[in-house]
Design a protein around this motif. Structure first.
Motif: not given
Ligand code: SF4
Ligand code: SF4
Ligand code: SF4
Lengths: 165, 346, 120, 370, 102, 173, 185, 225
Positions: F135-138, F140-142
């Motif tokens: 996911r895009p959130e993933s 961003l988390y990275a």
């Protein structure tokens, strides 16, 4: 203000020599640019601000740009200019001739220089307005002829370069 | 000695001001773009992301500096310097306010009010080419060279309409001093309109602003550096602070151009119909004139951003066509009309 | 303190600032040369041909056009600044500029007719 | 034959802003004009066809997601329909309707990306953002359907794996407005903008005969003025029940391709509306799966089945030898055929047009290289 | 060193002219030749401005403006010739241009 | 090397390093190397709904000289591997790499003759993001993980120690 | 008249075999005649298969092995004395399949040629259908089938110098460890 | 290269650059003002189109396919019996299951008679297709809501049993556990309740014979030459 003169004179000569001896044309052009700018500074010193600015606008900003453009058109950065001359005697002859020319000039102009003394300057000497007035009065014809000259140059340049397409 | 100190203060002040504008502009550009595009934009570095330019700066300062093996070292180093020097120096003759009276001494809010200031701008404008040419050529990269070549052709093409618009302004004001031009825009014109250049030179204004966009390499004329086929154009090979200087020089350019637009066409520090000098004290007037000027400049700075995120960019031949086939004839027409009008009213 | 000296001051300051920026960056940046770090960027593929040869001659034509027109505008500046006062003496100056511009306009038209600025 | 040494050789891609990551074009240019272009592909060759021979029929469904990843659902359905054809079964009606709804949503998403990227490549960034926001809503629907945003692994052989989510109707209502708004805004920012028109009108025009000879399908073909749409011409699934138009262009230039895509989005919205109406009329417990065995072992044979994916005719040729793994799978990607005509299209155009042309073709490397 | 007089300027101008002349006869690169010519023209300009200053006559400065125009015309046509020559011999070495004679 | 004495607990140096790390952390300009499906999700992360620019990761630059974080999103085929390697090599220090998606990390489902089984065979990777696509959130988390990593860096110490920074690299193809 | 008959009457003796699967008609023609057959199908006013939808190769070696194995087993069980099939009796290893489409009638047709392993050469149909340009290159890349008269027969998907033809059945899925090497200048 | 002639398709208002430009600028201005106003709102989700990730997360769908979880039943027993179905169906081949008999005395921990001794999923390989969940006969596997899986090393992305169980506990705590997928109605037979995969019960032979395609006539290939 002597230092001003000497500094820029030195810069002009040095960059001129740099230009003439440059291995690649683009650094040479930058050397010439430096010469132009230092000459412009000298013009300021000679109460010719308009000429100084024009020196930069026309010489540095237009003519040299054209030269630089041609350099970019014709040469890749990888292509090194050979400084090696094909004919050594030709080169030395040239050098001798050049030095002789300088000497000749120096001798020649000494005579004139003695005649001309420094004169007091009018207050608006070198101001743009004055030049504008001159261009309208004394040099009106020259001014128009310049436009024709430019036209001819333009047409000529276009003709020559288009012919080969 | 006193003069020298005042001059020094003015120089430093202007320097800091222009630098600050350029820095803030990078922030405005990013946040503005974001807001236009329905997203928040950088908002983590400091309040509202205001420290973002600082972070970028630090990052660029501490980035490795690569000089490509095939590049011409000296020229490669010279490129950004040649680019930014004219950009940074142009503001020297542009006013930033009227004048301030301090201790009985009148200080003009301008670094140097020279009588050929106008031509100084023209001269520096024509020098901007070198940074791009040298940078692009020295990188010895196809995209850079092509970008440099295009940038040069574009810059010089738009210098002509730019010069023509300026010529018409000189016709109108009859002086080369920017301060005098600014001063001449006080009061009203034809009874109702403010005496601003934009009303006397509407066509000239359009020409000037279009040419200014092209000179600053902004959208829709940003092809030298952002056309998608040449990656980043002439600064493809530049990284670290060398790139920073290129980018920074651009924003400084924007600042100068906006100030010029305001000075020539929007009455500099004059408010329409209101004569600030008549009711403000000497010091407060100086500050007020500065603020008015600044506000006007910021509008045009914002306009640069605003237009950028609205339009697509031109193709290369369209840029040239627009310049040579539309703007230059229009510029000549404008010149002719202006001369005619002055001749008739003389 | 004449205007020019202020300008020189300003120029000097700009110069120093730019050099300082680049200098500090050179000092602070890491320096880890690797054999292939400095290769020319060419979208990731090895460079297959040095530089560029043979550009369009139209670039040159644009430059020539620019040269001529730049000269033209620049040469008119001194007259333009005096235009108001000269105009009071009659239509002479108007026609002077008019003829000057008209001749060059002919040049522009010639260039356009020769398709010097078209890229197709 | 052109002597390539006379011209400037410019390498564009693979790591290049306008090449979508994996394409590469070597352009020979004379000044600004492209004399010839040589696209090189295979930078995303993942061996999908070979992989298909080693996976079971069921396991291959997720792999089809990764072909045209902008509209994964269309690939899934195309593959499933091919296997269903091989098996001789067909999905029940309700499943067909769900498939149609999802496929049309995927079509909208695909076109939005294409138009947005075209804008970005031509320097207009803002429409891209407006379009992507709406696409995000489409992804939300997908995610609520079966839990993935992009690579949905939608459908199963013989039907679909789930019913439409409960809140689909309300989401769709919102989405419909959003799509209309985004399209309108894109229209405002681009379609009538003179700069945009200059950049797209008359750029890389292609005649209908050429397009057919080169095997064009989909929006690129329709932009050339050929009214061909598998949904109309060889109605598969339940497409014959819907009333929609096939927008066609006239000149086959970038502008026409762009406009065809913009108009197709509107048509897709119409189709979804109709399909959803039919869907609502179905009983709640109507079957969603045909009867298929757990391990799919189709009889030996070879079938080809194609659907109209957002890019054009997407076909799967499956040769079965009677075992549980396909003997040979051949995918007919639409943009493969379109992209091979690329040198022909850009010949004589400018370098910048090459970029515009490429973006308007919507070449997706995943299905191009497989 | 003393006060800067006309002589100084003449000296400088001569040196610049000489450098240009030497460059002109010794270099083989056509573009450098052009630049050398420009340098010589500039030396002349400097002389004109200097005379104008020391004679307090504006005509010198106006003359310089005309020289600019002439220089521009010369460069425009000259480089055009150079470019078309380049297309034949693929190089800017003037020794190669001689080959055209044959 | 007078400053070397400071490299211990030197207050000034530490503060300077903090400042530099802060700058780097807040301005990770990405080099989006999106080759496949993950590239689309990366686009989402860059676009309005998730807006990576909030972290300062704006100005996606395709020139490796100007980028800090190489976001490798998508499958790398063996044909592409040398190109990725070259782009990575051309990036200026300091640089970080995010391997986004199963393909970039290990080759994912594509265990085939033409797919590179993980980009860590070609370039060093700082953060691995599982998912297909993540996911895009993933992502961003990275990116936030990369930021954490940047914070622990010692840029100035490395400066005096010019030997540091030998990237450990498995054999490159 | 069904499509099958139409095709048969159009091609006449060129047809080697006809088969049908789930309504997909497929005709086989011999290798030499492929160009003639395709142009006939294209020009025939009733059929006008003027659109080449796709073109690709198939490696049948494993299929033959399987089919060879199966009857052999059966043969053992039922009629033992018959000789086991010899390998050379297998039909040629490769197939090239042309997927044709008629825009007029919206009918589809598969045309098949068989190509032996020893001499994998077929006539190129690029002159008939430009659309065959890349598919033929791909078939060459993947199976090593060469196309006579193709203007530019290079590898398409794999890099130059890739040593194998990866879609052949004897090539392992995970490859034989080929890597593309970096060339530093 | 001759190109078909293209007639201009400009309207007059489009020919002038400025008019449409100003219209476009009006649009961007509207967005700008709207967003500037929005960004001063106090809550974290300020601009309605943007989810500012770490603070303001977009609500994910309940059936989102994120990190795997190994389920426990109501009594807290592991549902997985280690049958290896999931490993078999996995297209990426990333599950390794080792099954064993439930040891003596630990029956309370496991629901079945056997259990998975080790259970590893290589998340770096996994493509999150959800097949493992679909195929699991015991409903022991579920793809959960967790998506923050980025790690510094590949080893950390190798999910072992404890991680998978931890995921379950976490999801349970946060109330993000969803009910298992509903069975899909199949043609003919109404779905039997409680059946995970309805198609599983379908009679293989019946279907294939019912829909038997016409047998392809394998043409006798002539010798190619
Ligand atoms: S990891 Fe999955 S989504 Fe990402 S590139 Fe690979 S297949 Fe596509
Ligand atoms: S998770 Fe389910 S399918 Fe996998 S081993 Fe356990 S019980 Fe079997
Ligand atoms: S989600 Fe798919 S790829 Fe991942 S473990 Fe389950 S079956 Fe395998």
């Amino acid at each position: 203000m002597d230092i001003y003169f000497w500094f820029f004179a030195l810069v002009a000569v040095a960059s001129g020599i740099f230009m003439v001896t440059a291995r690649e044309p683009l650094p040479g052009a930058l050397g010439l640019l430096t010469t132009f700018i230092s000459l412009a500074s000298l013009y300021l010193h000679l109460h010719a601000p308009l000429v100084a600015i024009f020196q930069i606008t026309i010489y540095a900003g237009a003519i040299l740009v054209l030269v630089v453009f041609v350099i970019m058109l014709l040469m890749t950065p990888d292509e090194e200019l050979s400084v090696k001359q094909y004919n050594l005697s030709y080169k030395s002859m040239g050098a001798i001739a050049g030095v002789a020319m300088i000497a000749l000039l120096l001798v020649g102009v000494r005579g004139i220089a003695c005649i001309v003394g420094e004169k007091a300057l009018p207050s608006d000497f070198g101001q743009p307005g004055l030049i504008g007035k001159l261009l309208y009065s004394d040099f009106l014809l020259h001014f128009e002829v310049v436009s024709v000259l430019l036209l001819v140059a333009l047409v000529g340049a276009i003709y020559i370069s288009k012919r080969n397409l | 000695m006193n003069d020298l100190i005042i001059a020094l203060i003015k120089v430093v002040f202007i320097w800091v001001w222009v630098l600050l504008i350029a820095v803030v502009m990078t922030w405005v550009e990013r946040r503005g773009a974001a807001m236009i595009q329905d997203r928040p934009g950088p908002n983590r570095a400091g309040p509202f992301g205001l420290l973002q330019p600082l972070a970028d700066g630090i990052k660029l300062f501490t980035k490795e500096d690569i000089i490509p093996a095939k590049a011409k070292k000296l020229l490669f180093i010279l490129g950004p310097i040649l680019f930014s020097l004219p950009a940074f120096s142009a503001y020297a003759v542009v006013p930033f306010g009227d004048k301030i009276v301090l201790g009985g001494k009148e200080i003009i809010l301008q670094v140097a009010d020279v009588n050929i200031g106008f031509l100084y701008i023209v001269a520096l404008g024509s020098m901007a080419v070198y940074g791009i040419v040298v940078g692009g050529w020295a990188s010895n990269n196809k995209y850079s060279i092509l970008g440099g070549l295009r940038a040069t052709a574009q810059l010089i093409s738009y210098e002509v309409p730019w010069g023509l618009a300026l010529l018409a302004i000189v016709l109108v004001y009859g002086t080369f001093s920017l301060r005098e031009i600014a001063l001449a825009q006080q009061g009203t014109f034809l009874g109702i309109l403010p005496n601003w250049g934009v009303f006397k030179q509407p066509l000239g204004f359009i020409l000037f602003i279009v040419a200014a966009y092209a000179e600053a390499n902004r959208v829709p004329f940003d092809l030298p550096e952002a056309e998608s086929e040449i990656v980043s154009g002439y600064h493809t090979e530049y990284g670290s602070m060398r790139l920073g200087v290129y980018l920074f020089g651009e924003y400084v350019n924007l600042c100068t151009l906006s100030a010029l637009i305001v000075t020539f066409f929007f009455g500099a520090w004059h408010l329409p119909y209101i004569n600030m000098a008549s009711f403000l004290g000497p010091i407060s007037y100086g500050i007020a004139s500065f603020l008015v000027f600044f506000l006007k400049v910021s509008f045009f700075l914002w306009l640069f951003v605003w237009v950028r995120w609205t339009v697509p960019r031109f193709r290369y031949d369209q840029v040239m066509g627009l310049g040579w086939k539309a703007l230059i004839p229009l510029g000549l027409l404008n010149l002719f009309l202006t001369a005619l009008a002055i001749q008739l009213t003389a | 303190m004449s205007g020019f000296e202020s300008i020189v001051l300003y120029l000097g300051m700009s110069m120093i600032a730019i050099l300082a920026m680049l200098g500090i960056s050179a000092l602070l940046g890491p320096f880890r040369p690797k054999s292939n770090k400095a290769t020319t960027y060419e979208c990731g593929v090895p460079l297959f041909e040095a530089g560029i040869k043979r550009y369009d001659v139209k670039y040159y034509l644009v430059a020539v056009l620019f040269l001529v027109f730049d000269l033209e505008t620049v040469l008119i500046y001194p007259i333009a600044v005096q235009f108001k006062s000269l105009a009071q003496q009659g239509w002479g100056v108007f026609f002077e500029i008019f003829v000057f511009v008209a001749v060059l306009l002919a040049g522009l038209l010639y260039a356009l007719q020769k398709r010097a600025v078209e890229w197709d | 034959m052109i002597n390539h040494d006379d011209y400037v050789k410019i390498n564009i891609g693979p790591s290049h802003p306008a090449m979508h990551g994996t394409l590469r074009v070597v352009a020979y240019t004379d000044g600004e004009t492209v004399v010839s272009a040589d696209p090189e592909i295979g930078y995303l060759h993942r061996g999908v066809e070979k992989l298909g021979e080693h996976l079971s029929y069921h396991q291959f469904i997720p792999i089809t997601d990764r072909l045209n990843y902008c509209s994964a659902i269309c690939n899934n359905v195309s593959y499933e329909m091919a296997v269903e054809k091989l098996l001789g079964v067909s999905a029940p009606e309700k499943a067909q309707l769900v498939r149609v709804i999802m496929m049309e949503l995927a079509r909208i998403a695909d076109h939005q990306v294409c138009v947005g990227i075209l804008g970005v490549d031509l320097g207009a960034f803002t429409p891209f953002f407006y379009l992507i926001i709406q696409r995000e809503e489409i992804y939300e629907i997908f995610e609520h359907y079966n839990g993935a945003r992009l690579t949905n692994t939608f459908g199963r052989i013989g039907g679909v794996e789930a019913d439409l989510p409960k809140d689909f109707e309300q989401r769709w209502k919102k989405l419909k407005e959003g799509i209309a708004r985004a399209n309108e805004e894109t229209d405002k920012l681009l379609t009538h903008n003179r700069i945009w028109m200059d950049r797209t009108i008359g750029v890389t025009t292609f005649s209908a005969e050429d397009a057919l000879a080169w095997g064009f399908t989909g929006p690129c073909l329709r932009a050339c003025g050929v009214k061909r749409d598998l949904r109309k011409d060889e109605p598969y699934s339940v497409y014959d029940r819907f009333d929609f138009e096939v927008p066609v262009g006239k000149y086959g230039d970038v502008f026409d391709r762009y406009m065809v895509r913009m108009r197709e989005m509107e048509e897709s919205v119409k189709i979804i509306d109709q399909a959803f109406k039919l869907y609502k009329d179905m009983p709640a417990d109507a079957p969603l799966m045909a009867k298929v065995p757990k391990t799919i072992k189709p009889p030996a044979g070879e079938v080809y089945s194609a659907i109209e994916s957002p890019n054009g005719e997407l076909g799967f040729f499956i040769k079965s030898d009677g075992s549980d793994k396909p003997y040979r799978i051949k995918i007919r990607p639409p943009c493969y055929m379109v992209y091979q005509a690329f040198p022909e299209m850009v010949k004589g155009e400018m370098i910048a047009d090459l970029i515009a042309c490429l973006s308007s073709l919507n070449v997706i490397a995943g299905e191009l290289d497989r | 060193m003393g006060v800067v007089t006309l002589n100084h300027y003449i000296l400088l101008a001569s040196v610049l002219f000489g450098i240009g002349a030497i460059g002109f006869v010794t270099r083989r690169n056509a573009i450098i030749l052009f630049m050398s010519v420009e340098l010589m023209l500039n030396a002349v300009n400097l002389m004109l401005v200097a005379f104008s200053r020391f004679k307090a006559d504006m005509a010198g400065q106006v003359m310089v403006l005309f020289i600019y125009a002439v220089a521009a015309a010369e460069v425009a046509v000259g480089l055009a010739i150079l470019i078309s020559l380049f297309r034949h011999v693929r190089g800017v070495d003037i020794n190669r241009f001689n080959l055209l004679k044959h | 090397m007078g400053l070397k004495a400071y490299t211990g607990e030197g207050w000034l140096l530490t503060k300077m390093e903090e400042l530099i790390n802060w700058g780097r952390k807040r301005s990770p300009w990405p080099l989006p190397y999106g080759t496949a499906c993950c590239g689309i999700e990366m686009m989402c992360a860059l676009a309005a709904s998730y807006d990576m620019a909030r972290f300062g990761a704006e100005r996606p630059s395709f020139s490796p000289r100007q980028a800090d974080v190489l976001i490798e999103a998508g499958t790398i085929s063996k044909k592409m591997a040398p190109i990725l390697r070259r782009i990575y090599d051309q990036m200026a220090e300091p640089k970080w790499v995010i391997a986004m998606g199963a393909c970039a990390c290990t080759g994912g489902v594509f265990r085939t003759y033409s797919t590179l089984q993980g980009i860590n065979r070609v370039i060093p990777v700082d953060v691995y993001v599982p998912g297909c696509p993540p996911r895009p959130e993933s992502l961003l988390y990275a990116l936030m993980k990369v930021m954490e990593k940047i914070e622990k860096d010692h840029p100035l110490r490395a400066l005096f120690d010019r030997e540091i920074g030998q990237v450990d690299l498995r054999s490159c193809p | 008249m069904s499509l099958k008959d139409q095709v048969q009457s159009c091609l006449g003796p060129l047809v080697v075999a006809v088969s049908e699967c789930q309504g997909d008609l497929s005709v086989e023609v011999s290798r030499e005649n492929i160009k003639a057959a395709l142009s006939k199908l294209k020009e025939d006013p009733g059929l006008s298969f003027d659109f080449l939808s796709d073109l690709f190769g198939v490696d049948n070696s494993e299929l033959y092995k399987k089919t060879a194995a199966k009857p052999a087993k059966k043969a053992e069980a039922e009629t033992a004395p018959e000789e086991p099939p010899k390998p050379q009796e297998f039909p040629p290893r490769f197939e090239v399949i042309y997927l044709l489409l008629s825009l007029k009638t919206n009918k589809r047709l598969q045309v098949k040629v068989r190509v032996p392993e020893e001499n994998p050469v077929v006539d190129s149909v690029v002159s008939l259908f430009k659309a065959a340009t890349w598919p033929e290159r791909e078939a060459y890349d993947m199976y090593g089938i060469r196309f006579n008269g193709h203007p530019d027969l290079r590898r398409l998907l794999m890099w130059e110098g890739f040593p194998a033809y990866p879609l052949r059945k004897d090539y392992p899925l995970e490859g034989r460890g080929e890597e593309r090497h970096l060339i530093y200048d | 290269m001759a190109k078909p002639v293209v007639e201009k398709r400009y309207k007059l208002s489009e020919q002038v650059y400025l008019w449409e430009l100003i219209k476009g600028m009006g649009l961007t201005w509207k967005h700008f003002i709207f967003n500037v106003k929005a960004s001063f709102r106090p809550e974290p989700h300020t601009i309605p189109t943007c989810w500012q990730y770490p603070e303001d997360r977009r609500p994910i769908a309940p059936n989102f396919r994120g990190a795997h979880m190994l389920m426990l039943d109501e009594e807290g027993r592991e549902k997985c019996v280690g049958c290896g179905m999931c490993a078999k169906i996995c297209p990426a081949n990333c599950i390794t299951v080792e099954n064993a008999k439930v040891p003596e005395g630990e029956e309370a921990k496991y629901a079945g008679k056997t259990y998975s001794k080790t259970f590893t999923i290589d998340w770096l390989r996994c493509i999150f297709c959800g097949f493992c969940e679909e195929v699991c006969p015991k409903g022991a596997m579920m793809l959960g809501p967790e998506y923050e899986l980025a790690r510094y090393t590949p080893e950390e992305c190798l999910a072992d049993k404890s991680m998978l169980l931890a995921n379950f506990h976490k999801a349970k705590q946060e109330g993000k556990l969803r009910p298992p997928r509903e069975p899909v109605p199949v043609v003919g037979a109404a779905a039997k309740p409680g059946e995970e995969k309805p198609a599983a019960s379908a009679d293989e032979k019946a279907v294939t014979s019912a829909a038997k395609p016409k047998v392809a006539v394998k043409a006798k290939p002539k010798a190619a030459e």
